[in-house]
Design an enzyme around this catalytic site. Sequence first.
Site, PDB file in Angstrom:
ATOM      1  CG  HIS A   1     -15.719  29.777  92.839  1.00 37.75           C
ATOM      2  ND1 HIS A   1     -15.661  28.495  92.351  1.00 37.75           N
ATOM      3  CD2 HIS A   1     -17.034  30.096  92.891  1.00 37.75           C
ATOM      4  CE1 HIS A   1     -16.893  28.066  92.104  1.00 37.75           C
ATOM      5  NE2 HIS A   1     -17.748  29.015  92.428  1.00 37.75           N
TER       6      HIS A   1
ATOM      7  CG  ASP B   1     -12.441  33.070  88.617  1.00 38.03           C
ATOM      8  OD1 ASP B   1     -13.310  33.575  87.889  1.00 38.03           O
ATOM      9  OD2 ASP B   1     -12.711  32.264  89.525  1.00 38.03           O
TER      10      ASP B   1
ATOM     11  CD  GLN C   1     -19.458  36.329  90.386  1.00 40.55           C
ATOM     12  OE1 GLN C   1     -20.269  37.196  90.058  1.00 40.55           O
ATOM     13  NE2 GLN C   1     -19.809  35.062  90.523  1.00 40.55           N
TER      14      GLN C   1
ATOM     15  CE  LYS D   1     -20.289  32.467  87.609  1.00 40.85           C
ATOM     16  NZ  LYS D   1     -21.180  31.921  88.628  1.00 40.85           N
TER      17      LYS D   1
ATOM     18  CB  CYS E   1     -18.277  27.544  95.328  1.00 43.00           C
ATOM     19  SG  CYS E   1     -19.718  26.615  94.837  1.00 43.00           S
TER      20      CYS E   1
HETATM   21  N1  PLP Z   1     -15.107  31.523  89.795  1.00 44.67           N
HETATM   22  C1  PLP Z   1     -15.940  32.368  90.404  1.00 44.67           C
HETATM   23  C2  PLP Z   1     -15.379  33.586  91.098  1.00 44.67           C
HETATM   24  C3  PLP Z   1     -17.320  32.142  90.375  1.00 44.67           C
HETATM   25  O1  PLP Z   1     -18.153  32.987  90.972  1.00 44.67           O
HETATM   26  C4  PLP Z   1     -17.805  30.995  89.699  1.00 44.67           C
HETATM   27  C5  PLP Z   1     -19.250  30.662  89.695  1.00 44.67           C
HETATM   28  O2  PLP Z   1     -19.971  30.939  90.612  1.00 44.67           O
HETATM   29  C6  PLP Z   1     -16.892  30.147  89.073  1.00 44.67           C
HETATM   30  C7  PLP Z   1     -15.560  30.437  89.143  1.00 44.67           C
HETATM   31  C8  PLP Z   1     -17.350  28.946  88.294  1.00 44.67           C
HETATM   32  O3  PLP Z   1     -17.775  29.399  87.045  1.00 44.67           O
HETATM   33  P1  PLP Z   1     -18.514  28.447  85.984  1.00 44.67           P
HETATM   34  O4  PLP Z   1     -19.901  28.257  86.497  1.00 44.67           O
HETATM   35  O5  PLP Z   1     -18.460  29.229  84.717  1.00 44.67           O
HETATM   36  O6  PLP Z   1     -17.750  27.191  85.892  1.00 44.67           O
END
Ligand code: PLP
Length: 409
Positions: free
Chosen positions: A126, A203, A206, A229, A367
């Site tokens: 992302h 990260d 998900q 989420k 993204c």
């Molecule tokens: N990393 C991944 C894999 C995501 O899917 C997302 C959000 O869609 C993010 C980071 C960003 O997360 P946050 O909305 O908690 O900043």
Amino acid sequence: MPVVPESLRDIRAQFPIFARTVHDQPLVYLDTAATSQKPARVIERLRKFYSDEYGTVRRGSYLLCQQSTAMFECARKKAASFVNAERPEEIVFLRGVTEAINLAAVSLARSILKPGDEVLVSAMEHHANIVPWQLVRDMAGIHIRVIPMNDKGELCLDAYEAMLSERVKVVALNHVANSLGTINPIKQITALAHGVGAIVLVDGAQSAPHLKIDVRDLDCDLYAVSGHKMYGPSGAGFLYGRYSLLERMAPYQGGGEMIDRVEFSESTFEDPPYRFEAGTPPIAEVIGLGEAIDFLHDIGLEAIEAWDQALLAYATARLSAIPGLRFVGEAEARSGLVAFTIDGMHPFDVASILDRKGVAVRAGHHCAQPVMRHFDVPATLRASFGVYTVPEDIDTLAAGLELARDMLS
Ligand code: PLP
């Protein structure tokens, strides 16, 4: 069609949003990977906190503040147990994964990284795990290198191993890719990274809503979680950090109660995690996140994981029958979503037709523009699941896709 397990049978009724309609149709919500809907108990927790209990944290000796602080710290204990951290002090509350990775990048650049060091990110990240490293690249004199993936959307582990050297100081990658659904083998990746002394940042945006997370078993050093989420309020998430690493990391933002002593010439700082929590934190949101963690525990992460896999298998079989539909991301190990294109149809047009039928799916680059470039597509459609997803949602999606094909071809 898979049968909804006992532990999830009355779940949908716990989400007030499903009482509403969208364009006069029942809501079919298939965008949990972007953000989840909220159960009544989380909404009620926020209401109760704001109406009966509201006060700041760690800044006053009066009762409201003491009680708020106790509730806030209780949420820290819940978050620690959610990822199986060794101690609550390994949890830093933040707005979400984006802020957590920005914290990690800035803090590591200030305290640990040296010019010439390498940070490895994966080809399926992302933007939140690419751009923060670019922002500190020039300041720290580091190089960013990319672990490649194959056309199924799996990381090339041989190439990863070949990239590892003493220069690699950080390996930063997602547990589950938001654009593909790939589950990455974090334990194996961590063991290899530790072989060259690199820090591993995961990260978990998900993965946390779908998989049982055990940071001690994964042996990773940093793990970022997004509350919105996983059925919690927007505006709160956390970063797990191995305590011995957090102790070596410089503050990210300054101000408020993150200090030990402030002079005009210089300041000293609190121990972790408070060193990283400058300013008034998202108090209600963190307490709401604690409630969301209880909600997940009450269902059981094993049951959630099993239901997610059943939905994935059903959606894959059901959508495969649609002519011209191509999946983007066909890794052996996947979770939470299906992403696809349909020949001759733009994802945005399809998503608009689905919306008229009450079906919320995401169309776009998610993204993850480098992933779209890898698969040579401008955008995909993504249907992602939550605890409230039922097989009938996937049937409605499939019917909507058939309708879109008739209308657009
Ligand atoms: N990393 C991944 C894999 C995501 O899917 C997302 C959000 O869609 C993010 C980071 C960003 O997360 P946050 O909305 O908690 O900043």
